[in-house]
Design a protein around this motif. Structure first.
Motif, mmCIF file in Angstrom:
data_model
loop_
_atom_site.group_PDB
_atom_site.id
_atom_site.type_symbol
_atom_site.label_atom_id
_atom_site.label_comp_id
_atom_site.label_asym_id
_atom_site.label_seq_id
_atom_site.Cartn_x
_atom_site.Cartn_y
_atom_site.Cartn_z
ATOM 1 N N ASP A 132 0.753 -0.921 -0.065
ATOM 2 C CA ASP A 132 0.103 -0.077 -0.075
ATOM 3 C C ASP A 132 0.819 1.249 0.065
ATOM 4 O OD1 ASP A 132 -2.403 -1.725 -0.101
ATOM 5 O OD2 ASP A 132 -2.620 -1.327 2.203
ATOM 6 N N ARG A 133 1.977 1.197 0.810
ATOM 7 C CA ARG A 133 2.843 2.317 0.791
ATOM 8 C C ARG A 133 3.462 2.614 -0.303
ATOM 9 N NH1 ARG A 133 3.875 7.332 3.021
ATOM 10 N NH2 ARG A 133 6.312 7.482 3.384
ATOM 11 N N ARG A 135 2.477 1.807 -3.517
ATOM 12 C CA ARG A 135 1.482 2.221 -4.523
ATOM 13 C C ARG A 135 1.406 3.773 -4.121
ATOM 14 N NH1 ARG A 135 -2.172 0.453 -7.786
ATOM 15 N NH2 ARG A 135 -1.557 -1.709 -7.433
ATOM 16 N N GLU A 136 1.399 4.152 -2.748
ATOM 17 C CA GLU A 136 0.843 5.575 -2.735
ATOM 18 C C GLU A 136 1.855 6.304 -2.812
ATOM 19 O OE1 GLU A 136 0.731 8.341 1.533
ATOM 20 O OE2 GLU A 136 1.269 6.155 1.719
ATOM 21 N N GLU A 139 2.303 6.827 -6.821
ATOM 22 C CA GLU A 139 1.385 7.584 -7.178
ATOM 23 C C GLU A 139 1.920 9.184 -6.774
ATOM 24 O OE1 GLU A 139 -2.050 6.388 -5.480
ATOM 25 O OE2 GLU A 139 -2.612 4.844 -6.990
ATOM 26 N N PHE A 140 2.421 9.420 -5.696
ATOM 27 C CA PHE A 140 2.985 10.568 -5.211
ATOM 28 C C PHE A 140 4.073 11.318 -6.310
ATOM 29 C CE2 PHE A 140 6.159 13.065 -2.888
ATOM 30 C CZ PHE A 140 5.378 14.193 -2.652
#
Length: 237
Positions: A132-133, A135-136, A139-140
Motif C-alpha cells: 500500500d505504501r 503504491r501511494e 502515485e505521489f
C-alpha cells in the motif's frame, strides 16, 4: 509525506564539527575534507555546491552516516552518529534518513514497487502495508501507472522518481541527495526538483549536492565548498 510545516524550525538536525576525511594513496593521504563545520536546521532545503573534487559527495556520505570521518563528529537527529555501533547506525539510516543517488541504484530484476518496498522489508513492515505504501509513493511521484515496470523499461527521469519514492519509504526526517539531476535533461530535472520542493513544504529536511547552479538556485540556502572546506553558508541564516 510527513506532517506539513509552514516554516523551518530552528532545531538543528545536523551538526558537523571539524570533519576531516583522508584517503590513503600510494603511501600518502588524499585530504578530501580538511576541517568542515556545518549546521542544518529542521525543515531547511540546503544545496551544497563547489567545483568537482572539492569534497561535496564525501561530505554528504559522512553526514548521512555512510562513511566515517577520519576525525571530527557528526550529530544527526540528536544522535552522535559515529559513536554508535554499526548496527545502531544502520538502524538510524534505515528509519530516519533517505539517500538518493545520481545513478539511481535500483535493482533491475525488481519492479518499481518492489524496489520501493525494499527498505520497508528491511524495517520489518508487513507485506500488505509495504504494498500500500509503495503504491501511494509511486502515485505521489507520478508513476502510479508504472508500478509493475522494471528499471530497464523506465526512462532516466522515471528511475529517479522510483529512487525518490524508495528514499521516502520509511518516512525519513532528512533526505540526502547526491547530484539527483546529474543524469537528467533540464525539463526532467526541473520536475525532480519540484518534487523535492513538495517534500520540503511537508517538513522534510533536504541536503542536496549539485554542480548545477539552476538546481542550487531553487534551494533556500547555498553552502559553498572549495578544496575540502566550507567557504560560505555553513550556518543557518
Amino acid at each position: 509525506m510527513n506532517s506539513p510545516s509552514s516554516a523551518a524550525n530552528p532545531t538543528p538536525v545536523i551538526t558537523a564539527r571539524q570533519i576531516v576525511k583522508e584517503f590513503p594513496y600510494q603511501g600518502d593521504a588524499v585530504h578530501a575534507l580538511r576541517g568542515v563545520d556545518l549546521a542544518v536546521s529542521r525543515g531547511e532545503h540546503v544545496a551544497v555546491v563547489g567545483p568537482s573534487g572539492c569534497g561535496k559527495s564525501t561530505l554528504l556520505n559522512v553526514l548521512a552516516g555512510i562513511e566515517a570521518p577520519t576525525r571530527g563528529t557528526v550529530e544527526l537527529l540528536g544522535e552522535s552518529v559515529y559513536a554508535l555501533d554499526e548496527g545502531r547506525r544502520s538502524a538510524l539510516r534505515l528509519r530516519k534518513v533517505g539517500f538518493i543517488f545520481q545513478r539511481f541504484h535500483l535493482l533491475s530484476v525488481l519492479t518499481a514497487a518492489e524496489n520501493v518496498e525494499l527498505p520497508m522489508a528491511e524495517a520489518g513492515i508487513g507485506r500488505r502495508e509495504r504494498r500500500d505504501r509503495a503504491r501511494e509513493l509511486l502515485e505521489f511521484v507520478g508513476l502510479g501507472h508504472r508500478i509493475r515496470h522494471r528499471p530497464p523499461h523506465l526512462s532516466g527521469g522515471e528511475q529517479q522518481r522510483v529512487a525518490i519514492a524508495r528514499a521516502l519509504a520509511n518516512r525519513p526526517e532528512v533526505i540526502f541527495a547526491d547530484e539527483p539531476t546529474g543524469e537528467l535533461d533540464r525539463r526532467t530535472g526541473d520536475e525532480i526538483i519540484a518534487l523535492f520542493e513538495r517534500l520540503n513544504a511537508d517538513g522534510t529536511t533536504l541536503v542536496i549536492v549539485t554542480h548545477d547552479p539552476h538546481v542550487a538556485g531553487r534551494a533556500r540556502r547555498r553552502v559553498e565548498m572549495a578544496d575540502g572546506l566550507v567557504v560560505s553558508g555553513g550556518e543557518p541564516s
